[in-house]
Scaffold this active site. Sequence first.
Site, mmCIF file in Angstrom:
data_model
loop_
_atom_site.group_PDB
_atom_site.id
_atom_site.type_symbol
_atom_site.label_atom_id
_atom_site.label_comp_id
_atom_site.label_asym_id
_atom_site.label_seq_id
_atom_site.Cartn_x
_atom_site.Cartn_y
_atom_site.Cartn_z
ATOM 1 N N GLN B 131 0.859 -1.064 0.118
ATOM 2 C CA GLN B 131 0.035 0.022 -0.140
ATOM 3 C C GLN B 131 0.886 1.257 -0.079
ATOM 4 O OE1 GLN B 131 -2.211 1.855 3.375
ATOM 5 N NE2 GLN B 131 -3.677 0.387 2.693
ATOM 6 N N GLU B 249 -11.772 -4.938 4.743
ATOM 7 C CA GLU B 249 -11.699 -6.080 5.461
ATOM 8 C C GLU B 249 -12.725 -6.184 6.424
ATOM 9 O OE1 GLU B 249 -10.771 -6.486 8.819
ATOM 10 O OE2 GLU B 249 -10.866 -4.375 9.259
#
Lengths: 334, 401
Positions: B131, B249
Site C-alpha cells: 500500500q 476487510e
Amino acid sequence: MIEELKDAAHRALTDAGVGASEDKTWPLLVELGWLLVALPEDLGGIEQGLPGACAIYGELGRSVAAAPYLPAMLAMEAVTQSGIEDRDSWIERLSGGEYVAAPLARCSVRVKGGALSGAASAVQAADTAEHLLVFSDEIVAMAPLKTKGVEIVPRITWDETRRLFDVRLDGAALDGGVVLAEGDAARALSRRLTVHRDFALAAESVGAANAMFEMTVEYLKTRKQYGRPLAMFQALKHRCADLKMQISAAEALLQDSLDKLDTEDALTMGRMAKQLAAATYFTVAEEAVQLHGGIAVTKEHACHLYLKRALLNQHLGEGVDRYELDIAASVLGA
Amino acid sequence: MQTNGSADSEALSALRGEVRAWLKENMPTGWREAMTGVEQEAFVALQRDWFGKLVGAGYATPHWPAGWPGGGRSLAEQKVIYEEVARADAPRLIMYFVALYHAACTLIECGSQEQKDKYLPGILKGEVWCQGFSEPNAGSDLASLRTRAELKGDRYVINGQKIWSTMAQYADRCLLLARSGPSDPPQGGLVYLLADMRAKGVTVRPIHQITGDDEFCEVFFDDVEVPVEDRIGEDGAGWAVAQTTLASERGLTLVELSLRMRYALPRFRDVMQAQGRLDDPILRRDLGALTAKVHAACAVADRYLLKRIAGDEQVGDASIVKLCYSRTLRDFVSLGQRMAGLEGQYDVAFMRGATQETGHWALDFMNSYNWTIAGGSDEVQRNILSERMLGMPREPKAWRL
C-alpha cells in the site's frame, strides 16, 4: 419481544422520572407485569428468561429507580426452580406485588433443627417484606421476617434510592416460610441465583452508565466557556470517546454472555459481566461528575444519584477484588 | 462447540467442522518456534507456502465474488473461517493481506473488467501487493499527502515518497494514492493508481523497527511512469476509491485478533508459574480484571460483525471496535511484561510474523503499538467517535501552520 419490553419499560420509567421512589415504581412494575418477565408461560409468565429480566434491570438502572425488583425476581426464580408443593400459590403472591427481601451481597445461612442461623447483608426491602430469600450452598429458603430470632438492622447508605438492611438470624423458625432446596439441590439453586444476581447488577450498571454518560455529553454540548461549547475541546472529547468505548465493551460482554448462558460456564460469565459493568459504571460516574463541574456536586442535579449508585454497585454481590480473583482462578485453573 | 457469538446455523456449523479439520491437517506446526530468531527470508518462504495452501483450499478468498476459486462466501461464513484460524493459532497471511483484501476488493468494487482480468488472477498466483498511502508528513492526516502524479500523454509520472508500506520489499505492485490536482479541499485532486514496483525509478528501503523487524518500508518514486489504464476510477476521485480499500476487510481482522488474545490468556499462567508467582493475589487480581476486558473485546468485535451481517452498522461502530481492541491489547501486554519481571528483559527473542501473544512479553509490548498507531491511531478513533458518533462539534479550522 425483549426490545419491546425494553422500550415499554423505558417509556414508563421516563414518565416516572429519575430516581423515582418505591411508592411510585413498585406499583408501576407490578401492574406492567415486569415480575412475570422470566417466568415460564405455563406458570403464567412471558418466558423471556434472564435476558428479558436484564432488559428491565437496565432500564431501572437508567432511571436509578428505587423499586426492590431484584429481590423479588430472585425470589420468583428460586420458587419457580424449586419442587415445592405450593409453588403456584407462592408465585401468585409474589407476582401480585407482595414485597420480598433478598440479600444483594453476602449471605451465610445454616439450618439446624428446622431453624435458620446466619447473616444476610445488603438486604433490600427487609422492613416491608414478609419473607427473606436466603441462599447458600446449604439451604435456599423463604424465611419469615416477622418472627422470633430475626434481627433487622437498617443500614442507611449514601445511595438513598436503595433501602438496605443487615438481617441476622439466630435460630429463626421457618413456620410460615418454606425450604426451597437443601443439599446438592441447594448448591445448584444458590449458584443459579448468584448468576442471576450478578447479571442483574451488570445490566443495571450498564443502563445507569449509559444514562449518566448521555447526560454528560448533552451537558458538554450546552455549556459554553471561552466562547465555545465545552464539547468542542478535544481534551474532553477524547475522554468521552474512551468512556463510550468502555460502556460499549461492558454492554457487549453482557449481551454476549446472555446469549451464551446455556453453553458455557454461567458463573464465570456472570462474574465477568458484573465486574466489568460495575467497574465501568464507576469510571463513568467518576468522570461524569468531573466533566459536569460544580453543578454535579449539588443536589440540584441528578448526577449525584448516579454517582452514589455507582459507588454502591461496585461493592454489591461479592464486592470489588473478589470478582477479579474468582475470574483469575477460572483462567489459572485454581 | 461454538467459538463466539450466537449459535451457528447447521450450514455454518458444517463449515466450521470442515475448516477445523482442514487446519488440523494442513497448518504448519511449530511455526512460532521456527520463526523465532530467523532472517526475513525464512518468514517469506513460510508465507508463500501457507498462502499456497490456503488458496488451494479456497480459504484465502472467501470474500471474493462467486465464480472465483473459494469465493462467494457470506460474511457469516468468512467470520467462521477467521475464528477457526485464530483458534488453531495458524500464521497470519501478513505478506498477502494487501493483495487479498485491499487490492482485490478495490479492483472488484471499483476496477474495470479489463483491470480485474489483468490483476486478480495474479493475486491468486501469489503476487504481492503493498500500500502506498501514508507519507512522512501525511499519517493520520492522509489527505495532506504530496506525492505528485502528473499526467503526460497516456501515462502518469510519479514523484514522491511513501512510508509504512508493509512488506514492500517483496511487493510486485503498489496501491498508490497521489495528487494530480488542486488540494482544496484536501480530499480532492487525488488519483488512485496501480503502480509496478519493478518499474524504473522505484526504490524500496526497509525500515528498521525497534523490535528488529523490518516489516515496513519506505518507497521512493522518481519519475516513475504508470500507464493511464492502471488508474482506478476517475482522475480526482482517488479519495473515494481509497475509502473502499480501507473498508475492505470489514471487521474480520479484529474478530480474529481479539480471539487470538483470548486464546492466549493461558500465557499468563505460564509466566506467573515461571516467576513462581502463581499465588500472588496482586497479579491474580489484575489478571481477573484483564480477562473480563479481553472477553469484552471479543464480544465487541463479534457483535460488530453480526451488525454488519444484519446490515445495520452505524457511524463510529468500527472505531469502537478498533479502540477497544487496541486498548485491551495494551493492557494485555502491559500486564504480561510486568509479570515477566527482570527475566522478561533478558528475553530478547524475536519472532517473525507473530501477533502480540508470543509470550516474549517485552517484544509483545513493543509490537502492540502496531494497533494503537496504525490503521487510524487511537487518537483518530477518538475523534471519529466523539465527533461523528456522539455529535460533539469539530474545532474551528481557521488555524493554519
